[in-house]
Scaffold this motif. Structure first.
Motif, mmCIF file in Angstrom:
data_model
loop_
_atom_site.group_PDB
_atom_site.id
_atom_site.type_symbol
_atom_site.label_atom_id
_atom_site.label_comp_id
_atom_site.label_asym_id
_atom_site.label_seq_id
_atom_site.Cartn_x
_atom_site.Cartn_y
_atom_site.Cartn_z
ATOM 1 N N TYR A 24 0.758 -1.092 -0.039
ATOM 2 C CA TYR A 24 0.075 -0.179 0.077
ATOM 3 C C TYR A 24 0.964 1.116 0.012
ATOM 4 O O TYR A 24 0.899 2.020 -0.966
ATOM 5 C CB TYR A 24 -0.853 0.053 1.234
ATOM 6 C CG TYR A 24 -1.982 1.368 1.196
ATOM 7 C CD1 TYR A 24 -2.905 1.347 0.259
ATOM 8 C CD2 TYR A 24 -1.801 2.203 2.090
ATOM 9 C CE1 TYR A 24 -3.849 2.438 0.080
ATOM 10 C CE2 TYR A 24 -2.756 3.280 1.964
ATOM 11 C CZ TYR A 24 -3.827 3.251 1.186
ATOM 12 O OH TYR A 24 -4.593 4.295 1.214
ATOM 13 N N TYR A 27 3.295 2.677 -2.976
ATOM 14 C CA TYR A 27 2.487 3.022 -4.005
ATOM 15 C C TYR A 27 2.719 4.332 -4.236
ATOM 16 O O TYR A 27 3.021 4.909 -5.572
ATOM 17 C CB TYR A 27 1.159 2.807 -4.220
ATOM 18 C CG TYR A 27 0.563 2.523 -5.416
ATOM 19 C CD1 TYR A 27 0.584 1.713 -6.468
ATOM 20 C CD2 TYR A 27 -0.262 3.812 -6.203
ATOM 21 C CE1 TYR A 27 0.037 1.729 -7.649
ATOM 22 C CE2 TYR A 27 -0.696 3.970 -7.413
ATOM 23 C CZ TYR A 27 -0.504 2.805 -8.376
ATOM 24 O OH TYR A 27 -1.188 2.751 -9.258
ATOM 25 N N SER A 28 2.444 5.670 -3.365
ATOM 26 C CA SER A 28 2.865 6.936 -3.566
ATOM 27 C C SER A 28 4.358 7.164 -4.002
ATOM 28 O O SER A 28 4.228 8.124 -4.909
ATOM 29 C CB SER A 28 2.394 7.541 -2.415
ATOM 30 O OG SER A 28 3.469 7.311 -1.332
ATOM 31 N N LEU A 31 4.251 6.190 -7.775
ATOM 32 C CA LEU A 31 3.253 6.713 -8.567
ATOM 33 C C LEU A 31 4.121 7.716 -9.713
ATOM 34 O O LEU A 31 3.682 7.762 -10.784
ATOM 35 C CB LEU A 31 2.357 7.500 -7.866
ATOM 36 C CG LEU A 31 0.955 8.046 -8.562
ATOM 37 C CD1 LEU A 31 -0.047 7.970 -7.656
ATOM 38 C CD2 LEU A 31 1.117 9.297 -9.053
ATOM 39 N N LEU A 49 -4.400 2.075 -7.896
ATOM 40 C CA LEU A 49 -4.694 1.514 -6.437
ATOM 41 C C LEU A 49 -5.804 1.665 -6.051
ATOM 42 O O LEU A 49 -6.528 0.749 -5.170
ATOM 43 C CB LEU A 49 -3.608 2.735 -5.735
ATOM 44 C CG LEU A 49 -3.537 2.615 -4.335
ATOM 45 C CD1 LEU A 49 -3.098 1.225 -3.941
ATOM 46 C CD2 LEU A 49 -3.046 3.794 -3.812
ATOM 47 N N TRP A 90 4.317 -6.771 -11.264
ATOM 48 C CA TRP A 90 3.949 -5.339 -11.107
ATOM 49 C C TRP A 90 5.480 -4.843 -11.873
ATOM 50 O O TRP A 90 5.495 -3.847 -12.682
ATOM 51 C CB TRP A 90 3.604 -4.964 -9.858
ATOM 52 C CG TRP A 90 3.508 -3.511 -9.748
ATOM 53 C CD1 TRP A 90 3.540 -2.510 -10.471
ATOM 54 C CD2 TRP A 90 3.357 -2.597 -8.477
ATOM 55 N NE1 TRP A 90 3.156 -1.369 -10.228
ATOM 56 C CE2 TRP A 90 3.108 -1.335 -8.906
ATOM 57 C CE3 TRP A 90 3.179 -3.278 -7.196
ATOM 58 C CZ2 TRP A 90 2.885 -0.514 -7.914
ATOM 59 C CZ3 TRP A 90 2.694 -2.155 -6.144
ATOM 60 C CH2 TRP A 90 2.618 -0.803 -6.535
ATOM 61 N N LEU A 103 -2.574 -4.900 -9.925
ATOM 62 C CA LEU A 103 -2.931 -4.115 -8.971
ATOM 63 C C LEU A 103 -4.447 -5.049 -8.194
ATOM 64 O O LEU A 103 -4.671 -4.752 -7.211
ATOM 65 C CB LEU A 103 -3.080 -2.718 -8.943
ATOM 66 C CG LEU A 103 -2.120 -1.910 -8.657
ATOM 67 C CD1 LEU A 103 -2.011 -1.869 -6.995
ATOM 68 C CD2 LEU A 103 -0.600 -2.521 -9.226
#
Length: 384
Positions: A24, A27-28, A31, A49, A90, A103
């Protein structure tokens, strides 16, 4: 039994930290570089996401029933394998379609291995007098997930690129979580109340007040968790600084959980959580005003971070205290569905809104959501 329960708590604390970090929070950091390489907008990439979180919510009721019926050992082991495989897949995506498919698997894995499943195991194995300490132990350690994995992922991406970073994280997660789940977790058979008990609980006003409170708060936290790095960069800060400051959320969530647990000995859990959520609303309102400066950005993130993990601890505590623990996972899964919908769509809607109207309006929405959740918890307390 006590020794076995302690081993499971320790194992879950480690696997939740790694699971949230790689499935989780990371991911930021991925991005921005993924957006460039895949030639897509922030909204399109953030949508992947959103799909992952939505999938986890859709399967949560089924996963909850399986946990109540069979326990967590096999389910969480398989979920760990799926998560590791998804991270490796991924790293090879070249199109948005491939990213969305991968995802979706991440979302399925998340439902099987993250907090909802872990809390079900803890609740099943701990009596009421030790349950709060066990939940706190898991969430305190896992609260460092963002503090560890945001900077770590940022460093890996900076030095090796986002694809290699995913390979490293995927292999590491598989080697850690799979054996811990298989070797330390044990199933426990419990006598379950009737289906009528579950249906009756779900229809009660208190259940829906809890759903509304944590739906709005989870949406607000999801927006900040996903878009904070991007917003800090938009405010003029460097990517490395943005990732490092965002990493403070994890450390502060631990502080918030400790403070909240201490306050619960004097005041009801719902009212303590409501007060913390109100402070988060204030922090969201301040960030657009002071966030361009280093002290301002850090100060606003610190204030918001103090409540970052409080909802995670308050929700299982309130649910387990009010309802029969033999159906905790089933009720938790039902509660997780609307909450997860908010978690899935809030960052996507916020990213789209930011492109049209700017991030200050997004932060205003976060503020309003935090205040709404506080009001719902005050209403819930009046029903007790």
């Amino acid at each position: 039994m006590i020794a076995r329960a302690g081993q499971m708590v320790a194992a879950l604390a480690v696997t939740q930290t790694a699971g949230y970090g790689v499935l989780y929070y990371a991911y930021s950091v991925f991005l921005p570089p993924m957006r460039v390489e895949l030639r897509a907008s922030i909204t399109q990439v953030a949508g992947a996401l959103t799909l992952a979180v939505l999938v986890s919510g859709l399967v949560a009721p089924l996963v909850g029933r399986m946990l109540d019926a069979r326990g967590g050992r096999g389910l969480m082991t398989v979920g760990s394998l799926l998560g590791a495989a998804a991270l490796l897949a991924w790293s090879q995506v070249t199109t948005l379609v491939q990213l969305y498919l991968v995802l979706a698997v991440v979302g399925l894995s998340s439902a099987m291995v993250l907090y909802e499943a872990a809390f079900a195991v803890v609740v099943a194995w701990h009596p009421v007098e030790s349950r709060a300490r066990a939940l706190l132990a898991v969430t305190i350690v896992a609260g460092f997930a963002s503090s560890i994995f945001l900077p770590l992922t940022g460093l890996l991406v900076d030095r090796y690129g986002w694809r290699t970073a995913l390979v490293v994280l995927g292999v590491g997660y598989g080697l850690l979580a799979v054996p811990l789940h298989w070797l330390t977790l044990r199933n426990r058979t419990a006598t379950r109340p009737s289906a009528g008990y579950v249906r009756g609980a779900i229809r009660e006003r208190p259940f829906w007040l809890l759903a509304a409170a944590f739906l709005t708060h989870t949406g607000a936290v999801a927006v900040v968790g996903v878009l904070l790095v991007t917003y800090l960069i938009a405010l003029g800060h460097s990517p490395l600084f943005a990732a490092a400051v965002a990493g403070l959320l994890g450390v502060l969530s631990v502080t918030g959980r400790l403070v909240t647990t201490g306050l619960q000995t004097r005041w009801p859990t719902a009212l303590v959580a409501a007060a913390v959520f109100g402070l988060q609303g204030l922090a969201a309102a301040l960030l657009p005003l002071v966030g361009r400066t280093v002290p301002g950005a850090i100060g606003a993130v610190v204030l918001f971070g103090l409540g970052f993990g409080v909802g995670t601890l308050a929700r299982p505590a309130l649910l387990a205290d009010r309802y029969d623990t033999a159906v905790y996972a089933t009720l938790s899964g039902a509660l997780a569905l609307p909450i997860t919908v908010a978690k899935a769509f809030a960052p996507l809607a916020a990213a789209a809104l930011a492109q049209v109207a700017g991030y200050p309006l997004v932060m205003g929405g976060v503020c309003a959501a935090c205040l709404a959740s506080a009001c719902c918890l005050v209403g819930y307390e009046r029903t007790v």
